[in-house]
Design a protein around this motif. Structure first.
Motif, PDB file in Angstrom:
ATOM      1  N   PRO A 214      62.236  69.684  -4.533  1.00  0.00           N
ATOM      2  CA  PRO A 214      61.157  69.049  -5.338  1.00  0.00           C
ATOM      3  C   PRO A 214      60.753  67.857  -4.617  1.00  0.00           C
ATOM      4  O   PRO A 214      61.787  67.028  -3.767  1.00  0.00           O
TER       5      PRO A 214
ATOM      6  N   LEU B  75      59.846  64.862  -5.807  1.00  0.00           N
ATOM      7  CA  LEU B  75      60.545  63.625  -6.223  1.00  0.00           C
ATOM      8  C   LEU B  75      62.038  63.736  -6.181  1.00  0.00           C
ATOM      9  O   LEU B  75      62.697  62.720  -6.800  1.00  0.00           O
ATOM     10  N   SER B  76      62.573  64.437  -5.571  1.00  0.00           N
ATOM     11  CA  SER B  76      64.196  64.468  -5.810  1.00  0.00           C
ATOM     12  C   SER B  76      64.816  63.350  -4.955  1.00  0.00           C
ATOM     13  O   SER B  76      63.934  62.830  -4.208  1.00  0.00           O
TER      14      SER B  76
ATOM     15  N   ILE C 270      52.044  61.306 -11.794  1.00  0.00           N
ATOM     16  CA  ILE C 270      53.576  61.797 -12.044  1.00  0.00           C
ATOM     17  C   ILE C 270      53.838  63.144 -12.081  1.00  0.00           C
ATOM     18  O   ILE C 270      54.877  63.910 -11.321  1.00  0.00           O
TER      19      ILE C 270
ATOM     20  N   SER D 266      55.619  65.596  -9.473  1.00  0.00           N
ATOM     21  CA  SER D 266      56.755  66.446  -9.769  1.00  0.00           C
ATOM     22  C   SER D 266      56.743  68.001  -9.427  1.00  0.00           C
ATOM     23  O   SER D 266      57.645  68.813  -9.235  1.00  0.00           O
ATOM     24  N   HIS D 267      55.301  68.385  -9.620  1.00  0.00           N
ATOM     25  CA  HIS D 267      55.109  69.979  -9.423  1.00  0.00           C
ATOM     26  C   HIS D 267      55.247  70.352  -7.965  1.00  0.00           C
ATOM     27  O   HIS D 267      54.940  71.515  -7.568  1.00  0.00           O
TER      28      HIS D 267
END
Lengths: 442, 355
Positions: free
Chosen positions: A429, A431-432, A417, A421-422
């Motif tokens: 991003p 994960l947006s 995760i 996320s990076h």
């Protein structure tokens, strides 16, 4: 023939043709590539056009009225590139003037077919083809909007490759569009033989298997992406639209789901999230339960698992790796092989995986169940690239779990995760949350 | 700088090898005992029995292994050395202690079980009355379908457990031995003739020693007081039987000088199962009230005499006394305690009958 011809680069090409034609009483050279141009039809067309204009004083090829009738235009300097792109050139020896026009071409395109990569259940069945203009046409047909903006570009110095960038005015963030356009312009002079270099242009890191550039071959999916405010890049000779930026939810959310009532949409999506979890954790979970932390099993289950593993010579880790390798090979083989031989691989794979290996006591019964659940779950994730990325990730998770057990597994999941996320593409991003389109219930 | 980073990365890469997966054993290389029994021989040695379900055998087959040594862990190690696999206590669901051991001292056993880390803290503990060496044989031809793993079911709320049986986990017993204001209660079983186990009652443990006993009927009230009961309890009276649907207990504490005073109020909701001819609801309620009062008073009386606060009543008095005073709770204060019991009974329904 003029010696200082700008076409000297093309001379040695076997399919390069130059022919002397009589147009309006004038002798004119016609240059074209035999492999791209239907010569007979083109010549007939030229002669017909010149006859139609015959009443006028013998028209020269550079005569505006003749140019108009064949919708040609004068070329200056090197005309090798138009020829390579499938254009034909009329060269007037007397005036040393060259005119380029679009000839009748040989048909080298496939017709619009069903998607070969993603199968569609509910929704339009058309899929993008190799031809850029066809793709643009398909997109325009799907998305009838005056806000659809297109920017054309040709990549490469040596090898030319056309590309088109699309976005929806008002939906796409203008900053994002400009940033992507700048990145493309910066690497315009790179020869893009394969898509890998394009990925580099679009900020996909070489070490990152997760698709920060999502690709789709369905016009419906593509138009939905545009609606979400994303940018599309079409490449000539590539039957897939590149969606920038790709997001993690693209691996589980599909536009096609929205062709059902909402409750079904949610059901399908939850199912795919489960598939994602199963396909990444199943082998790790197996090793953790069998070898490192058997205390979490109920004793009845522990006994039956122990029984099924009785006589298996390898440690759980080796056993799992062995079977996963066979599975990967079967997958790869079934893609590589021609369709007529494909079922053989499936059958042999099925028998080898399901029956013989267990009877030979190389692996346990339970592992067969785990492996089949794993491969089925893996197949229900969207997108070939996401599937492969998850396939890679599950090995990492397996290694860390076989050393640290469940603690390691949770560290692996948390690390996963953190890693996701990076990932940031063009400031977005990975994960947006993707903007869901406005639905009116009226 | 770059070299340093390289060193750092290679150090990090070596990290996994520190933890060691060399001691990882596959599940089929472990012997998984389902139950353990411990007795103390006259010489002071421990005798340990392990009931290990046979892998690959029929559902009812098992091995009973016996070890004999001055320490429990060595005794288990001796068993292990006679087997083709390592004994792994991860799945032990029950530890049986002999009555002799329980009367003597269980401290060493409980401490060992907590120290080894292999045995789960939720493992149940029971005291066995009678001859230990034949104890495991009893369930040999026991209830149909019972396997050597079913001891767990005997104490499991989702299967065979009834509120007559006291359930005590390892951590509760340990807590009882260390707490100032609470002791632990263990179930007593003996070898069953035709059933798996035969329930005798429960025993009060004080300072890790068996000091007194409750009957199964008293154990039931204990469970109700502790909130450990399930719908399905049948309570027999002279006039009939009822099933407990819900039970609430209110504890009200106060002190009179140094003497603790406890007011307990049971709020019981029941449904009638059986009633003799001519018995009214009022009679049933009166009977029930009396039974609860009498039995609870008996519970308190036994534990006060034994100086063992198995009901954990001291917990409710913690704010009334200083820490120094609480040190003397079990031995002095608790035995002086004055108890008032109140019972409120509601008959919720009478089954499908009309009257």
């Amino acid at each position: 023939m003029t010696g200082s011809s700008p076409i000297h680069q093309l001379k040695d090409m076997p399919d390069f043709k130059k022919e002397l034609l009589q147009i309006g009483g004038q002798e004119v050279w016609l240059f074209y590539l035999d492999s791209l141009v239907d010569a007979i039809k083109t010549k007939q067309y030229l002669l017909r056009q010149s006859e139609l204009l015959h009443h006028a004083a013998s028209p020269l090829p550079s005569d505006p009225s003749f140019l108009h009738s064949i919708s040609g235009k004068p070329v200056e300097g090197d005309f090798a590139i138009p020829v390579l792109q499938g254009q034909a050139i009329l060269f007037d020896t007397s005036s040393l003037q060259a005119v380029q026009f679009t000839p009748l071409s040989v048909n080298l395109e496939r017709s619009i077919e069903k998607s070969q990569i993603q199968s569609v259940v509910a929704g339009p069945q058309t899929a993008f083809t190799e031809e850029l203009d066809t793709n643009i046409g398909l997109l325009r047909k799907q998305l009838v909007s005056t806000n659809l903006v297109c920017r054309d570009i040709t990549f490469g110095t040596d090898i030319k490759r056309r590309a088109s960038l699309f976005y929806l005015e008002g939906s796409a963030h203008s900053g994002l569009v400009e940033e992507i356009w700048d990145a493309i312009l910066k690497r315009q002079h790179v020869d893009h033989l394969t898509t890998q270099t394009v990925y580099k242009t679009l900020q996909q890191k070489w070490w990152n298997p997760f698709p920060t550039i999502f690709s789709t071959d369905q016009p419906m999916e593509a138009s939905q992406m545009l609606h979400d405010g994303r940018v599309l890049l079409f490449l000539d000779q590539y039957p897939v639209a590149l969606v920038v930026p790709g997001m993690f939810q693209d691996t589980v959310f599909l536009t096609e789901d929205r062709n059902y009532p909402q409750i079904i949409t949610y059901f399908l999506r939850i199912l795919r999230i489960l598939a994602l979890i199963v396909s990444s954790t199943a082998p790790a979970l197996y090793v953790a339960l069998i070898a490192v932390n058997p205390e979490v099993l109920r004793i009845e289950l522990a006994l039956s698992i122990a029984q099924s593993r009785e006589g298996v010579p390898y440690p759980a880790m080796v056993e799992v790796l062995l079977m996963m390798l066979v599975l990967e090979l079967v997958r790869e083989a079934s893609v590589r092989l021609p369709r007529s031989v494909g079922p053989t691989v499936t059958m042999v794979g099925g028998i080898v995986l399901g029956q013989a290996v267990v009877q030979a006591q190389l692996v346990s019964n339970l592992l067969i169940i785990v492996i089949s659940a794993l491969s089925i779950a893996n197949s229900s994730i969207i997108g070939v690239q996401s599937t492969i990325a998850i396939r890679i990730y599950k090995y990492l998770l397996l290694v860390i779990t076989s050393v640290f057990g469940f603690v390691g597994m949770f560290i692996g999941i948390v690390g996963f995760i953190v890693y996701l996320s990076h990932l940031i593409t063009f400031g977005v991003p990975y994960l947006s949350k993707r903007k869901e389109p406005e639905i009116s219930h009226e | 700088m770059k070299k340093r980073r390289l060193h750092l990365i290679s150090l990090l890469l070596l990290l996994p090898f520190l933890s060691g997966c060399w001691d990882v054993k596959d599940i089929n290389h472990r012997a998984l005992p389902a139950a353990m029994a411990i007795d103390r021989a006259d010489t002071g040695d421990y005798i340990v029995w392990l009931k290990i379900p046979k892998i690959g055998g029929s559902r009812n087959s098992y091995i009973i292994a016996r070890g004999h040594h001055a320490s429990i862990s060595k005794a288990i190690d001796l068993i292990s050395s006679n087997l083709d696999r390592t004994v792994d206590l991860l799945h032990v669901k029950l530890i049986f202690l002999s009555e002799r051991l329980a009367k003597n001292n269980t401290k060493e056993v409980i401490d060992y079980a907590l120290r080894t880390r292999e045995i789960g803290n939720k493992t149940k503990i029971a005291v066995v009355r009678g001859d230990m060496s034949t104890f495991f044989e009893s369930s040999h031809k026991s209830v149909a379908g019972s396997t050597s793993t079913s001891y767990d079911n005997f104490f499991s709320k989702t299967s065979g457990w009834t509120p007559d049986v006291v359930r005590s986990a390892l951590w509760q017993v340990y807590r009882g031995s260390r707490s100032d204001t609470e002791d632990s209660l263990l179930p007593i079983v003996k070898r069953g003739e035709s059933t798996m186990l035969f329930l005798v009652g429960s025993c009060l443990m004080k300072n890790e020693k068996l000091v007194a006993e409750y009957t199964p009927q008293e154990s039931l009230i204990y469970n109700v007081y502790k909130g450990e009961f399930r719908n399905g309890i049948v309570q027999t009276l002279d006039h009939g039987a009822v099933r407990l649907l819900s039970a609430d207990v209110e504890n009200d504490t106060s002190r009179k000088g140094k003497q603790p005073v406890l007011h307990v109020k049971f709020k019981v909701k029941v449904t009638t199962l059986e009633s003799k001819a001519g018995v009214t609801d009022a009679m049933l309620i009166r009977d029930l009230k009396m039974i609860f009062k009498k039995r609870f008073a008996k519970l308190i009386e036994i534990s006060q005499q034994a100086h063992a606060d198995v009901l954990g009543i001291g917990q409710h008095f913690r704010h009334h006394y200083s820490n120094e005073e609480l040190n003397t709770w079990k031995d002095e204060l608790f035995s002086q305690m004055e108890t008032h019991i109140d019972v409120e009974v509601t008959i919720r329904n009478r089954g499908l009958l009309r009257n």
